[in-house]
Design an enzyme around this catalytic site. Structure first.
Site, short mmCIF file in Angstrom:
data_model
loop_
_atom_site.label_atom_id
_atom_site.label_comp_id
_atom_site.label_asym_id
_atom_site.label_seq_id
_atom_site.Cartn_x
_atom_site.Cartn_y
_atom_site.Cartn_z
N TRP A 252 -6.23 -3.65 3.08
CA TRP A 252 -4.91 -3.53 2.44
C TRP A 252 -4.64 -4.81 1.65
O TRP A 252 -4.58 -4.79 0.42
CB TRP A 252 -3.83 -3.27 3.50
N ASP B 108 -3.95 1.59 -0.46
CA ASP B 108 -4.12 2.78 -1.29
C ASP B 108 -4.45 2.37 -2.72
O ASP B 108 -5.35 2.92 -3.36
CB ASP B 108 -2.84 3.63 -1.28
N GLU C 191 9.26 7.47 1.93
CA GLU C 191 8.33 6.36 1.94
C GLU C 191 8.12 5.85 0.52
O GLU C 191 8.73 4.88 0.10
CB GLU C 191 7.02 6.78 2.61
N ARG D 39 8.25 11.98 0.49
CA ARG D 39 8.97 11.73 1.74
C ARG D 39 9.70 10.38 1.68
O ARG D 39 9.68 9.71 0.65
CB ARG D 39 7.98 11.76 2.91
N ASP E 209 2.26 5.31 -2.33
CA ASP E 209 1.37 6.13 -1.49
C ASP E 209 1.65 7.61 -1.72
O ASP E 209 0.74 8.42 -1.77
CB ASP E 209 1.54 5.77 -0.02
N HIS F 168 -1.16 12.29 -2.11
CA HIS F 168 -1.56 10.92 -1.82
C HIS F 168 -2.82 10.70 -2.64
O HIS F 168 -3.73 11.51 -2.59
CB HIS F 168 -1.93 10.82 -0.34
N GLU G 110 -2.96 13.72 1.63
CA GLU G 110 -3.04 12.47 2.37
C GLU G 110 -4.15 12.51 3.41
O GLU G 110 -4.87 11.54 3.62
CB GLU G 110 -1.70 12.23 3.09
C1 BGC Z 1 0.99 5.49 3.99
C2 BGC Z 1 -0.43 5.15 3.65
C3 BGC Z 1 -0.61 3.72 3.98
C4 BGC Z 1 -0.54 3.68 5.45
C5 BGC Z 1 -0.91 2.38 6.04
C6 BGC Z 1 1.14 5.37 5.45
O1 BGC Z 1 2.41 5.64 5.87
O2 BGC Z 1 1.36 6.73 3.52
O3 BGC Z 1 -0.85 5.61 2.48
O4 BGC Z 1 -1.70 3.08 3.45
O5 BGC Z 1 0.72 4.13 5.89
O6 BGC Z 1 -0.59 2.34 7.35
#
Ligand code: BGC
Length: 957
Positions: free
Chosen positions: A520, A468, A461, A459, A455, A752, A731
């Site tokens: 998703w 995505d 993550e 960060r 994503d 993003h 994002e």
């Molecule tokens: C991500 C997104 C993701 C989303 C779904 C986020 O934290 O950065 O790109 O699809 O969460 O909840």
């Protein structure tokens, strides 16, 4: 001339270390004659490059297939190099020469062939510690060849005789470690010598354990490695050296490392640990008891590598006094630095995507990811360093401790890293802002395709969010050759899928508990299907079929009557602007989205079943699909044909997935157009609506509206970001607010890729290049550009298919257009000119009609597009469309003196009416204008808007 080019085996010209037992061959061909088609091919595979020992000769096969031809020779042997070549004949009776000779080399074709033991450094107590592992081995004589096969729990860097081996980074990559672990193969023939040699492995946590998203990753406690060195001596004898209990573990100059937090390297601790002569008496023996359950598989995707280096463009001292380098581009990778300083000088690099409103270094949006790299000098002349076990997402680098007062730009460079896929698409226009936007999309993809499609790259993550990836897949595959990249990722999706069919939110899966979310999890069906469309690769459908089916069945079991999924909490139209400002979920009803995706996935599954010859499944799922569509219409559309929900996305998704038919679809598209116009051409859409927004508008005749959204510079829009200095895709539409402050929700990435999905429409609709669903892989394809003078007058795009390069280039000068197209050998293109094109010529010859079927070659069309630069208002136009024509708007306002009995000023009246069509104005008494006045208005505004139109404008009727 008839030549073979781009010969590949499993998408690679030279495939080192594969475990595919029946690999497939593809090639492109080039011809100096138009309309060239392949008539036959012959493939030869041999054990030597002279083709003395042939293991497969296909013979001349009369067939026009030139992609994915599967090996049908003697069973392949492990650890063997095979050479292959191809020749073809064509429809003009010519034979090509044999192609250049390429090779593929097998590694472990059977999983149980590994002889090595896993080795584990003993005490693993300190977080982020990096371990060095080493052993020596003795070579009796000169060698013919040598290969190292290696994998690890954690990420590794391989060394041999003091040298770093290979240019792959972050190996073995990130897979679902409990299930699948990739190994890499290195050709080390030139790194060895007779006598004593040393092998070394550095091991760092990577994605295996330690700092992760939310909670630490915990695939296991112990970092470990597995390695085999296969040597073939001059006399043909083979010897294998492996990781075993003789290996030792110790320390290196890598003090600590973490993907997210960065790396600390103390050059004072450097020694020759990976050389044979190193004295390792103080090192500890390793443990050999570990036996991971994961299947060990050959690397499927392209390795992560440094693909470009960029220099900082500016040295900044911020108001707070921070010394900062500006790379001029939000990039992903690492900084390489040169420095000359006394021993023990500590240099600290911190990485950030943005400077705040006041110009200070801003790291809030990294959350807990430190992105900090520390280097301590050894102090003997110039030293060069770039970190190994980490990567950063950044545009700005704060440097502390560098020995000079000012930062010398030429001592720093940014090394851009990502999965090293081949670039396949280009898209240019004469509008620099649009070009920048497209570049931002490509940069977003580069930075986020680091072994998995993440994503965001900065960060804490950096996860393979399925939603995505799903919305971006079409764009991704225009930009880069992504078959192997996604093949690998889908293998992980498949093994991470739960027994009940749930697909994880992120792949590889690190999120505990139940995970069901439409849009998703539908990555399971959508991504394989798009790959099949783009590359004609049936294998991907075969590999993923059970996974696709399991997901559809899961939703079927959750849905009422198997059709309507009344889901409550999901991600929905994530980050749309139309919902509660405190929630990331947009206002589009979740059951609408969930049911629409259920229909879409079911339809894909049915089509995949048909392609694979599973007729019973195909019948069943087509029937289910029809049932879902019918129930969708009953549940989510009104008797008058409106879609419930009232958001842009609630119209976009059903239109994109063809859930509305005939008039209902056209009406819905008009409603969508009306909503956008009424909102002064601003979108409100999130992750699920945005990717289809422009394509749906263009498809239903509102291309101008789509272009206006693309060209919109006010917030929220793509160009708002560009105008505010974006060099990647944000994002959120409001990652940066119009006042220059940042979104403080704790989820504010500036890199993003999801909203970059608009580039698919740019390639497919503006440039017009599209595959044909009935003959996937671009064997047949369409070039049907939407040509408009709005915002651009030149577009040049190309796409390198597996057959060769497709080109589409148009120019518009007043109402005269040209279109150049390129059609690769062995394919057929349908060229569709705009329906209003007249005076068409093809290579100078006058032609009838606007649709042409062409074989290979380059062609030039010219034609006239009457009215191309005119805007004609009709009864169906929405009043708000006038905002781009202030003079014409004044004309309308001059008629609005009687609005609601004259109580309202005309400007307010216009605002209140701007969502109405002219036809609706005719029958709405409150507007205070009569039907014939509306006709008058239309006549007048069309003259105002098109003052130079020399023909009678036939607009009113
Ligand atoms: C991500 C997104 C993701 C989303 C779904 C986020 O934290 O950065 O790109 O699809 O969460 O909840």
């Amino acid at each position: 001339m008839l030549n073979i080019s781009n010969l590949t085996c499993e998408y690679q010209p030279f495939l080192l270390g594969t475990d595919v037992t029946k690999p497939r061959f593809s090639w492109m061909s080039e011809s100096d004659k138009r309309n060239t088609k392949q008539v036959s091919y012959q493939i030869m595979v041999a054990l030597d490059d002279q083709f003395n020992t042939i293991v497969w000769d296909s013979g001349e096969v009369n067939n026009d297939q030139s992609i994915h031809i599967q090996y049908k020779g003697e069973p392949l042997q492990s650890f063997t190099r095979y050479f292959y070549k191809v020749r073809i004949s064509d429809n003009i009776g010519r034979y090509s020469e044999w192609s250049a000779i390429n090779w593929f080399e097998t590694a472990f074709l059977e999983g149980d062939e590994w002889k090595a033991n896993w080795i584990t450094p003993k005490k693993q107590e300190v977080e982020e510690e990096v371990f060095a592992l080493r052993n020596t081995f003795f070579l009796k004589q000169n060698i013919q060849s040598a290969r190292v096969y290696v994998t690890s729990l954690g990420i590794y860097q391989l060394y041999m005789n003091g040298q770093e081996i290979g240019d792959a980074l972050l190996t073995p990559g990130w897979t679902s470690y409990h299930q699948r672990l990739q190994y890499q193969t290195y050709d080390v023939t030139n790194n060895l010598e007779i006598g004593n040699n040393a092998l070394g492995i550095l091991l760092s946590e990577g994605w295996y354990k330690g700092m992760g998203f939310d909670k630490p990753y915990k695939y296991g406690e112990n970092l470990s490695a597995l390695l085999e060195l296969h040597v073939i001596y001059q006399d043909g004898k083979k010897e294998i050296f492996t990781t075993n209990e003789e290996w030792k573990s110790g320390k290196s100059a890598f003090v600590s490392a973490s993907i997210y937090n960065g790396e600390t390297y103390d050059a004072r601790l450097e020694n020759n640990w990976s050389k044979a002569e190193f004295n390792d008496v103080d090192w500890e023996p390793v443990i050999c008891s570990l036996e991971p359950d994961a299947e060990i598989v050959a690397q499927q995707n392209e390795p992560v590598r440094v693909t470009e280096t960029i220099r900082p463009i500016e040295y900044i001292v911020t108001p707070k006094g921070e010394k900062v380098l500006d790379m001029g581009q939000n990039m992903v990778g690492r900084m390489k630095m040169r420095v000359t300083a006394p021993k023990g000088t500590k240099i600290i690099l911190n990485h950030a995507e943005v400077l705040d409103k006041d110009g200070n270094f801003y790291t809030e949006n990294l959350r807990t990811a430190k992105q900090e790299v520390i280097y301590i000098t050894k102090g003997d002349g110039e030293e060069t360093y770039a970190p190994t076990f980490t990567f950063q997402g950044f545009r700005y680098v704060k440097v502390e401790g560098y020995p000079t007062e000012d930062l010398p730009l030429d001592q720093f460079e940014g090394e851009v890293i990502h999965s090293d896929m081949e670039r396949t698409g280009e898209f240019f226009t004469d509008n620099e802002l649009i070009n920048r936007l497209h570049r931002n999309v490509v940069w977003g993809q580069r930075g986020n395709f680091v072994d998995v499609p993440t994503d965001c790259p900065q960060r804490n993550e950096r996860l393979g969010w399925t939603g995505d990836a799903q919305v971006f897949i079409g764009t991704a595959l225009y930009n880069y050759q992504g078959a192997s990249f996604f093949k690998k990722w889908l293998s992980d999706l498949r093994v991470d899928q739960k027994p009940d069919g749930q697909v994880p939110f992120v792949v590889p899966d690190i999120i505990p508990g139940d995970q069901v979310a439409s849009g998703w999890n539908d990555a399971a069906t959508i991504i394989p299907w798009v790959i099949y469309q783009v590359y004609g690769d049936k294998q991907i459908l075969a590999d993923q079929y059970e996974s696709m089916k399991a997901w559809v069945e899961k939703v079927r079991s959750l849905a009422t009557n198997e059709t309507v999924w009344e889901a409550k909490i999901q991600f929905g139209d994530w980050l749309a602007l139309d919902g509660d400002p405190h929630s990331p979920v947009g206002a589009t009803p979740i059951p609408l989205i969930a049911t629409a995706y259920h229909a879409y996935s079911t339809q894909i599954l049915a089509k995949a079943a048909a392609v694979l010859g599973f007729e019973k499944d195909a019948d069943e799922y087509f029937a289910l699909y029809e049932k879902i569509v019918a129930d969708f219409q009953t549940e989510f559309t009104t008797a008058k044909g409106n879609v419930i929900g009232g958001t842009q996305t609630s119209y976009i998704i059903p239109l994109a997935f063809n859930l509305l038919k005939g008039n209902a679809a056209q009406k819905a598209a008009h409603e969508l157009h009306r909503m956008i116009v009424t909102n002064d051409y601003h979108l409100t859409t999130g992750f699920l609506g945005t990717p289809h927004l422009c394509s749906v508008l263009s498809k239903y005749g509102y291309h101008e509206t789509a272009l206006r959204l693309l060209l919109q510079e006010e917030y929220p829009s793509w160009l708002f970001e560009v105008k505010n200095g974006a060099t990647t895709i944000w994002e959120r539409w409001n990652s940066m607010n119009p006042d220059g402050t940042f979104n403080d929700s704790g989820m504010t990435s500036f890199n993003h890729y999801a909203y970059g999905a608009v580039a698919e429409w740019m390639h497919r609709t503006i440039a017009g290049i599209s595959f044909d669903e009935t003959t996937p892989g671009y064997k047949k394809f369409t070039i049907a550009p939407e040509i408009s003078s709005l915002g651009m007058s030149k577009v040049r795009a190309s796409y390198k298919t597996l057959y060769g390069k497709v080109g589409s280039e148009w120019k518009l000068n007043k109402d005269m257009a040209t279109l150049k197209v390129t059609v690769p050998v062995n394919t057929e293109a349908k060229i569709i000119l705009p329906p209003q094109a007249t005076n068409v010529t093809l290579d100078g010859e006058v032609k009838e009609g606007t649709t042409f079927t062409l074989g290979s070659g380059d062609y030039l069309f010219t034609f006239q597009l009457k009215g191309a630069s005119q805007k004609i208002f009709t009864n169906e136009s929405v009043l708000g469309e006038l905002i781009y024509y202030p003079k014409a708007k004044e004309v309308v306002e001059s008629y609005l003196t009687n609005f609601m009995h004259g109580e309202m000023p005309p400007q307010v009246a216009f605002q209140m009416m701007k969502g109405m069509t002219f036809r609706e104005c005719k029958v709405t008494p409150e507007t205070g204008i009569t039907s014939s006045q509306v006709d008058e208005i239309l006549e007048q505004i069309n003259k105002v808007v098109n003052p130079t139109a020399n023909e009678e404008l036939d607009y009113v009727k």
